[in-house]
Write a protein that holds these residues in place. Structure first.
Motif, PDB file in Angstrom:
ATOM      1  N   LEU A   1     -64.622  28.239   3.616  1.00 34.80           N
ATOM      2  CA  LEU A   1     -63.408  28.226   4.437  1.00 34.80           C
ATOM      3  C   LEU A   1     -63.093  29.607   4.990  1.00 34.80           C
ATOM      4  O   LEU A   1     -62.542  29.733   6.085  1.00 34.80           O
ATOM      5  N   ASP A   2     -63.445  30.642   4.248  1.00 34.94           N
ATOM      6  CA  ASP A   2     -63.196  32.007   4.727  1.00 34.94           C
ATOM      7  C   ASP A   2     -64.025  32.294   5.980  1.00 34.94           C
ATOM      8  O   ASP A   2     -63.535  32.894   6.939  1.00 34.94           O
ATOM      9  N   LEU A   3     -65.288  31.861   5.969  1.00 33.13           N
ATOM     10  CA  LEU A   3     -66.133  32.048   7.151  1.00 33.13           C
ATOM     11  C   LEU A   3     -65.616  31.219   8.315  1.00 33.13           C
ATOM     12  O   LEU A   3     -65.568  31.685   9.457  1.00 33.13           O
ATOM     13  N   ILE A   4     -65.215  29.987   8.043  1.00 34.74           N
ATOM     14  CA  ILE A   4     -64.700  29.114   9.098  1.00 34.74           C
ATOM     15  C   ILE A   4     -63.467  29.724   9.747  1.00 34.74           C
ATOM     16  O   ILE A   4     -63.316  29.729  10.970  1.00 34.74           O
ATOM     17  N   THR A   5     -62.571  30.265   8.925  1.00 32.88           N
ATOM     18  CA  THR A   5     -61.360  30.892   9.449  1.00 32.88           C
ATOM     19  C   THR A   5     -61.699  32.104  10.311  1.00 32.88           C
ATOM     20  O   THR A   5     -61.117  32.309  11.387  1.00 32.88           O
ATOM     21  N   THR A   6     -62.652  32.903   9.874  1.00 35.44           N
ATOM     22  CA  THR A   6     -63.068  34.086  10.639  1.00 35.44           C
ATOM     23  C   THR A   6     -63.675  33.693  11.978  1.00 35.44           C
ATOM     24  O   THR A   6     -63.375  34.295  13.018  1.00 35.44           O
ATOM     25  N   LEU A   7     -64.523  32.670  11.976  1.00 40.57           N
ATOM     26  CA  LEU A   7     -65.153  32.230  13.214  1.00 40.57           C
ATOM     27  C   LEU A   7     -64.128  31.653  14.183  1.00 40.57           C
ATOM     28  O   LEU A   7     -64.223  31.845  15.400  1.00 40.57           O
ATOM     29  N   ALA A   8     -63.137  30.935  13.652  1.00 39.02           N
ATOM     30  CA  ALA A   8     -62.091  30.382  14.521  1.00 39.02           C
ATOM     31  C   ALA A   8     -61.310  31.493  15.212  1.00 39.02           C
ATOM     32  O   ALA A   8     -60.889  31.352  16.363  1.00 39.02           O
ATOM     33  N   ARG A   9     -61.137  32.613  14.514  1.00 40.93           N
ATOM     34  CA  ARG A   9     -60.408  33.749  15.082  1.00 40.93           C
ATOM     35  C   ARG A   9     -61.265  34.549  16.057  1.00 40.93           C
ATOM     36  O   ARG A   9     -60.816  34.889  17.155  1.00 40.93           O
ATOM     37  N   ASP A  10     -62.508  34.812  15.678  1.00 43.17           N
ATOM     38  CA  ASP A  10     -63.351  35.715  16.467  1.00 43.17           C
ATOM     39  C   ASP A  10     -64.207  35.011  17.514  1.00 43.17           C
ATOM     40  O   ASP A  10     -64.580  35.602  18.523  1.00 43.17           O
ATOM     41  N   GLN A  11     -64.560  33.743  17.273  1.00 43.32           N
ATOM     42  CA  GLN A  11     -65.384  32.974  18.204  1.00 43.32           C
ATOM     43  C   GLN A  11     -64.765  31.597  18.405  1.00 43.32           C
ATOM     44  O   GLN A  11     -65.295  30.584  17.959  1.00 43.32           O
ATOM     45  N   PRO A  12     -63.610  31.532  19.072  1.00 45.99           N
ATOM     46  CA  PRO A  12     -62.842  30.282  19.144  1.00 45.99           C
ATOM     47  C   PRO A  12     -63.554  29.122  19.826  1.00 45.99           C
ATOM     48  O   PRO A  12     -63.199  27.975  19.621  1.00 45.99           O
ATOM     49  N   GLY A  13     -64.559  29.382  20.642  1.00 44.10           N
ATOM     50  CA  GLY A  13     -65.269  28.287  21.292  1.00 44.10           C
ATOM     51  C   GLY A  13     -66.453  27.768  20.501  1.00 44.10           C
ATOM     52  O   GLY A  13     -67.130  26.838  20.939  1.00 44.10           O
ATOM     53  N   LEU A  14     -66.713  28.347  19.326  1.00 44.97           N
ATOM     54  CA  LEU A  14     -67.882  27.983  18.531  1.00 44.97           C
ATOM     55  C   LEU A  14     -67.567  26.784  17.639  1.00 44.97           C
ATOM     56  O   LEU A  14     -66.700  26.864  16.776  1.00 44.97           O
ATOM     57  N   PRO A  15     -68.265  25.654  17.809  1.00 40.72           N
ATOM     58  CA  PRO A  15     -68.014  24.504  16.929  1.00 40.72           C
ATOM     59  C   PRO A  15     -68.590  24.744  15.534  1.00 40.72           C
ATOM     60  O   PRO A  15     -69.734  25.176  15.385  1.00 40.72           O
ATOM     61  N   VAL A  16     -67.778  24.473  14.524  1.00 38.02           N
ATOM     62  CA  VAL A  16     -68.199  24.624  13.130  1.00 38.02           C
ATOM     63  C   VAL A  16     -67.977  23.289  12.423  1.00 38.02           C
ATOM     64  O   VAL A  16     -66.888  22.715  12.488  1.00 38.02           O
ATOM     65  N   VAL A  17     -69.012  22.799  11.760  1.00 35.92           N
ATOM     66  CA  VAL A  17     -68.927  21.557  10.994  1.00 35.92           C
ATOM     67  C   VAL A  17     -69.015  21.912   9.514  1.00 35.92           C
ATOM     68  O   VAL A  17     -69.968  22.561   9.084  1.00 35.92           O
TER      69      VAL A  17
END
Length: 228
Positions: A59-75
């Protein structure tokens, strides 16, 4: 071909996924830890992320990616089936989640759907037009949402969900139609993800639990975006 990063410490799962996605023509990188994922996710088109990793919570990585790469889909890949965990992983920024054990064909279909969706919203594929519903202003071209004078930051799927409801504001949009239009016509999973996204959208629009909502649930049918 898409660049897909699998963040998974179970070697059997990671190897099987990498083999299947590679056979489908994708460039696949496997990372068994959060630390190992840091470099490859910076250039990814989609990330599959396990939550229970040796050096921390996915979840920590997912949160970071949502902040820094908002267009990147994460499953999110997880063995956790409790509703609270589902809400947490979607609210943290994942566009979808799959509970282990999962069917490989279903996961592949979801991955392809998310890649198509991400490709469609990149610059160059914009469709213009501002839709106004009450105090909401939804700019389809710029993918921006205003509540009065306040801009609201939405994840890609949340924006698409709101835009879909706004296109038929005042009318009930069936769950099946929303899943087909916002997710994918070949979606095979539970529609529970729709309810989680609606709840997240309500919060981001500034609504408090127990107060009247702009988005009304019609039990057993779908949702309606109210016009007033």
């Amino acid at each position: 071909m898409a660049r897909i990063v699998i963040v998974e410490d179970d070697d059997l799962i990671a190897t099987s996924l990498a083999r299947a996605l590679g056979a489908a023509g994708h460039d696949v990188t496997v990372a068994a830890t959060l630390a190992a994922a840091e470099a490859p996710v910076a250039d990814a088109d989609l990330v599959l992320c396990d939550l229970g990793l040796p050096d921390g919570d996915g979840l920590d990585l997912i949160t970071t990616l949502a902040r820094d790469q908002p267009g990147l889909p994460v499953v999110a890949l997880t063995a956790r089936a409790e509703e609270g965990d589902v809400v947490a992983r979607l609210a943290s920024g994942a566009v979808d989640y799959v509970t282990k054990p999962f069917r490989l064909a279903e996961l592949q279909a979801r991955i392809e759907a998310h890649l198509r969706q991400a490709s469609a919203i990149r610059p160059g594929g914009r469709r213009g037009g501002v839709v106004r519903v009450g105090d909401l202003a939804i700019d389809r071209g710029a993918r921006r949402v205003m509540v009065g004078a306040r801009e609201v930051a939405l994840r890609p799927r949340e924006f698409d969900l709101l835009a879909r409801l706004a296109s038929d504001a005042g009318d009930v949009v069936r769950r099946e139609d929303i899943m087909s239009d916002v997710w994918d016509e070949n979606w095979w999973g539970s529609t529970k993800t729709l309810d989680v996204h609606v709840n997240a959208l309500r919060r981001k629009l500034g609504e408090e639990p127990g107060t009247p909502s702009r988005i009304t649930a019609i039990r057993g049918v779908g949702y309606r975006l109210e016009v007033a």
